[in-house]
Design an enzyme around this catalytic site. Structure first.
Site, PDB file in Angstrom:
ATOM      1  N   TYR A   1      96.268  14.944 -32.120  1.00 48.91           N
ATOM      2  CA  TYR A   1      95.849  16.339 -31.918  1.00 48.91           C
ATOM      3  C   TYR A   1      96.908  17.123 -31.131  1.00 48.91           C
ATOM      4  CZ  TYR A   1      92.458  20.048 -30.575  1.00 48.91           C
ATOM      5  OH  TYR A   1      91.793  21.230 -30.360  1.00 48.91           O
TER       6      TYR A   1
ATOM      7  N   PRO B   1      93.489  27.781 -26.368  1.00 44.29           N
ATOM      8  CA  PRO B   1      92.320  27.662 -25.492  1.00 44.29           C
ATOM      9  C   PRO B   1      92.389  26.380 -24.683  1.00 44.29           C
ATOM     10  CG  PRO B   1      91.679  27.946 -27.819  1.00 44.29           C
ATOM     11  CD  PRO B   1      93.136  27.600 -27.779  1.00 44.29           C
TER      12      PRO B   1
ATOM     13  N   ILE C   1      90.171  19.733 -36.289  1.00 42.80           N
ATOM     14  CA  ILE C   1      89.307  18.585 -36.006  1.00 42.80           C
ATOM     15  C   ILE C   1      89.952  17.712 -34.931  1.00 42.80           C
ATOM     16  CG2 ILE C   1      88.309  18.470 -38.325  1.00 42.80           C
ATOM     17  CD1 ILE C   1      90.281  16.137 -38.921  1.00 42.80           C
TER      18      ILE C   1
ATOM     19  N   GLY D   1      82.644  26.824 -36.751  1.00 44.07           N
ATOM     20  CA  GLY D   1      82.818  26.098 -35.491  1.00 44.07           C
ATOM     21  C   GLY D   1      82.507  27.001 -34.302  1.00 44.07           C
TER      22      GLY D   1
ATOM     23  N   ASP E   1      89.892  11.455 -31.785  1.00 49.01           N
ATOM     24  CA  ASP E   1      90.473  10.953 -30.543  1.00 49.01           C
ATOM     25  C   ASP E   1      90.472   9.428 -30.471  1.00 49.01           C
ATOM     26  OD1 ASP E   1      90.620  13.612 -29.917  1.00 49.01           O
ATOM     27  OD2 ASP E   1      89.147  13.568 -28.295  1.00 49.01           O
TER      28      ASP E   1
HETATM   29  N1  CAA Z   1      95.042   9.474 -17.785  1.00 50.05           N
HETATM   30  C1  CAA Z   1      95.325   8.193 -17.506  1.00 50.05           C
HETATM   31  N2  CAA Z   1      94.509   7.171 -17.804  1.00 50.05           N
HETATM   32  C2  CAA Z   1      93.346   7.471 -18.422  1.00 50.05           C
HETATM   33  C3  CAA Z   1      92.995   8.795 -18.747  1.00 50.05           C
HETATM   34  C4  CAA Z   1      93.892   9.810 -18.380  1.00 50.05           C
HETATM   35  N3  CAA Z   1      93.642  11.109 -18.638  1.00 50.05           N
HETATM   36  N4  CAA Z   1      91.810   8.792 -19.361  1.00 50.05           N
HETATM   37  C5  CAA Z   1      91.421   7.485 -19.415  1.00 50.05           C
HETATM   38  N5  CAA Z   1      92.352   6.709 -18.849  1.00 50.05           N
HETATM   39  C6  CAA Z   1      92.304   5.240 -18.698  1.00 50.05           C
HETATM   40  C7  CAA Z   1      90.923   4.820 -18.268  1.00 50.05           C
HETATM   41  O1  CAA Z   1      90.806   4.892 -16.856  1.00 50.05           O
HETATM   42  C8  CAA Z   1      90.872   3.406 -18.786  1.00 50.05           C
HETATM   43  O2  CAA Z   1      91.595   2.576 -17.896  1.00 50.05           O
HETATM   44  P1  CAA Z   1      91.104   1.094 -17.597  1.00 50.05           P
HETATM   45  O3  CAA Z   1      91.127   0.403 -18.937  1.00 50.05           O
HETATM   46  O4  CAA Z   1      92.108   0.585 -16.616  1.00 50.05           O
HETATM   47  O5  CAA Z   1      89.733   1.235 -17.048  1.00 50.05           O
HETATM   48  C9  CAA Z   1      91.669   3.452 -20.078  1.00 50.05           C
HETATM   49  O6  CAA Z   1      92.489   4.620 -19.968  1.00 50.05           O
HETATM   50  C10 CAA Z   1      90.769   3.566 -21.295  1.00 50.05           C
HETATM   51  O7  CAA Z   1      90.006   4.794 -21.180  1.00 50.05           O
HETATM   52  P2  CAA Z   1      88.653   5.005 -21.946  1.00 50.05           P
HETATM   53  O8  CAA Z   1      87.559   4.174 -21.355  1.00 50.05           O
HETATM   54  O9  CAA Z   1      88.354   6.467 -21.993  1.00 50.05           O
HETATM   55  O10 CAA Z   1      89.039   4.414 -23.407  1.00 50.05           O
HETATM   56  P3  CAA Z   1      88.209   4.482 -24.696  1.00 50.05           P
HETATM   57  O11 CAA Z   1      88.991   3.731 -25.734  1.00 50.05           O
HETATM   58  O12 CAA Z   1      86.784   4.136 -24.461  1.00 50.05           O
HETATM   59  O13 CAA Z   1      88.206   6.050 -25.062  1.00 50.05           O
HETATM   60  C11 CAA Z   1      89.110   8.142 -25.690  1.00 50.05           C
HETATM   61  C12 CAA Z   1      89.407   6.686 -25.415  1.00 50.05           C
HETATM   62  C13 CAA Z   1      88.115   8.270 -26.874  1.00 50.05           C
HETATM   63  C14 CAA Z   1      90.396   8.814 -26.091  1.00 50.05           C
HETATM   64  C15 CAA Z   1      88.496   8.795 -24.438  1.00 50.05           C
HETATM   65  O14 CAA Z   1      89.357   8.576 -23.355  1.00 50.05           O
HETATM   66  C16 CAA Z   1      88.312  10.283 -24.582  1.00 50.05           C
HETATM   67  O15 CAA Z   1      87.387  10.759 -25.246  1.00 50.05           O
HETATM   68  N6  CAA Z   1      89.206  11.058 -23.956  1.00 50.05           N
HETATM   69  C17 CAA Z   1      89.143  12.523 -24.002  1.00 50.05           C
HETATM   70  C18 CAA Z   1      90.032  13.032 -25.049  1.00 50.05           C
HETATM   71  C19 CAA Z   1      89.975  14.536 -25.010  1.00 50.05           C
HETATM   72  O16 CAA Z   1      90.257  15.186 -24.018  1.00 50.05           O
HETATM   73  N7  CAA Z   1      89.608  15.129 -26.139  1.00 50.05           N
HETATM   74  C20 CAA Z   1      89.508  16.555 -26.196  1.00 50.05           C
HETATM   75  C21 CAA Z   1      88.555  16.899 -27.308  1.00 50.05           C
HETATM   76  S1  CAA Z   1      88.155  18.623 -27.300  1.00 50.05           S
HETATM   77  C22 CAA Z   1      89.539  19.351 -27.845  1.00 50.05           C
HETATM   78  O17 CAA Z   1      90.455  18.734 -28.262  1.00 50.05           O
HETATM   79  C23 CAA Z   1      89.549  20.840 -27.789  1.00 50.05           C
HETATM   80  C24 CAA Z   1      90.746  21.321 -27.086  1.00 50.05           C
HETATM   81  O18 CAA Z   1      91.663  21.800 -27.753  1.00 50.05           O
HETATM   82  C25 CAA Z   1      90.818  21.276 -25.608  1.00 50.05           C
END
Ligand code: CAA
Length: 248
Positions: free
Chosen positions: A155, A185, A93, A14, A96
């Site tokens: 996660y 991180p 992994i 990774g 989300d």
């Molecule tokens: N806080 C509050 N509300 C939020 C938000 C947040 N942080 N993020 C999204 N929302 C809201 C959106 O505005 C949306 O509202 P409306 O329906 O009123 O428009 C609603 O929540 C749905 O949001 P999405 O369109 O994003 O929903 P989705 O089902 O299409 O996607 C998700 C959901 C896949 C979880 C997507 O939000 C996403 O990918 N989020 C990021 C998750 C993330 O940070 N992952 C980290 C991966 S990397 C990692 O994990 C490494 C590490 O250790 C840091």
């Protein structure tokens, strides 16, 4: 047998794992790099592409989420190696989804790979380190285990669990000379993070005080510190490398 220190890195191919392997090799360690069983060819290709070839790195097929397989593979590997100085529990992994839509599978897969693996991989190695009277265990947690992240109930729970595991095991390891720490991180420039939907990633970046992702080198450097001479009095801690994303 070589007198080089030996480090085992799970999920080595990774983004963070690769950099950890590179940095430890460059600092004179022998590296055991684990990859998923069935991915032998990809693992060899990874070594070539990353120019990590050499006598000091060996590949090991290990499904960290399979308790029985881990016990078998590690008992043989540890017998062959004779000792192990550093363990980096890096395999992880994401699956989300908002909690409303999250499936049991998405929950279970993340728990198995990110948290339950800590039991399976660490126990035989911890026991060996206690017998040796020395060792360093470094668990790669996440800022999202500290602060919680929208869309990552699974996660965040697993990564927070890793921090509890770290502190409890540090308490048990101290009298045997085994230090146990976590690195948490923030958002790091790895394929896992660049896979986040662009608009979502942009909005995350906007919330990071340093307004950029971490480099893998910045994270690997924290791991090397905890493994090395200067980290010898640090145990039960979580070292954050997150650009200020979670200030208390
Ligand atoms: N806080 C509050 N509300 C939020 C938000 C947040 N942080 N993020 C999204 N929302 C809201 C959106 O505005 C949306 O509202 P409306 O329906 O009123 O428009 C609603 O929540 C749905 O949001 P999405 O369109 O994003 O929903 P989705 O089902 O299409 O996607 C998700 C959901 C896949 C979880 C997507 O939000 C996403 O990918 N989020 C990021 C998750 C993330 O940070 N992952 C980290 C991966 S990397 C990692 O994990 C490494 C590490 O250790 C840091």
């Amino acid at each position: 047998m070589s007198d080089k220190k030996i480090v085992l890195v799970t999920g080595a191919a990774g983004g963070i794992g690769t950099e950890v392997c590179r940095l430890f090799l460059n600092n004179g360690y022998k590296v055991v790099a684990t990859h998923r069983p069935g991915k032998e060819e990809q693992a060899k290709q990874w070594l070539q592409e990353e120019k990590l070839n050499g006598n000091d790195i060996q590949l090991l097929a290990l499904d960290v989420s399979d308790h029985k397989a881990v016990s078998e593979v590690l008992s043989e590997t540890l017998r062959d190696l004779g000792r192990l100085d550093v363990l980096v529990n890096n395999a992880g992994i994401t699956r989300d989804s908002t909690f409303k839509k999250m499936s049991w599978d998405q929950w279970q897969q993340v728990m198995d790979t990110n948290l339950n693996s800590l039991f399976s991989v660490t126990q035989p190695i911890f026991n060996l380190m206690c017998e040796q009277g020395s060792g360093r265990i470094i668990n790669i947690s996440s800022v999202n285990g500290l602060k919680g992240q929208y869309g990552q109930v699974n996660y965040s729970a697993a990564k927070a669990g890793m921090i509890g595991f770290t502190k409890a095991l540090a308490a048990e390891g101290a009298r045997f000379g085994v230090c146990v720490n976590a690195v948490a991180p923030g958002y790091t420039a790895t394929p896992m993070v660049t896979a986040i939907r662009e608009d979502v990633l942009d909005s995350i970046k906007a919330t990071i005080p340093m307004k950029r992702l971490a480099t893998t080198e910045e994270v690997a450097g924290a791991v090397l510190y905890l493994a090395g001479e200067h980290g010898g009095y640090v145990t039960g801690e979580t070292l954050s490398v997150n650009g200020g994303l979670y200030m208390q």
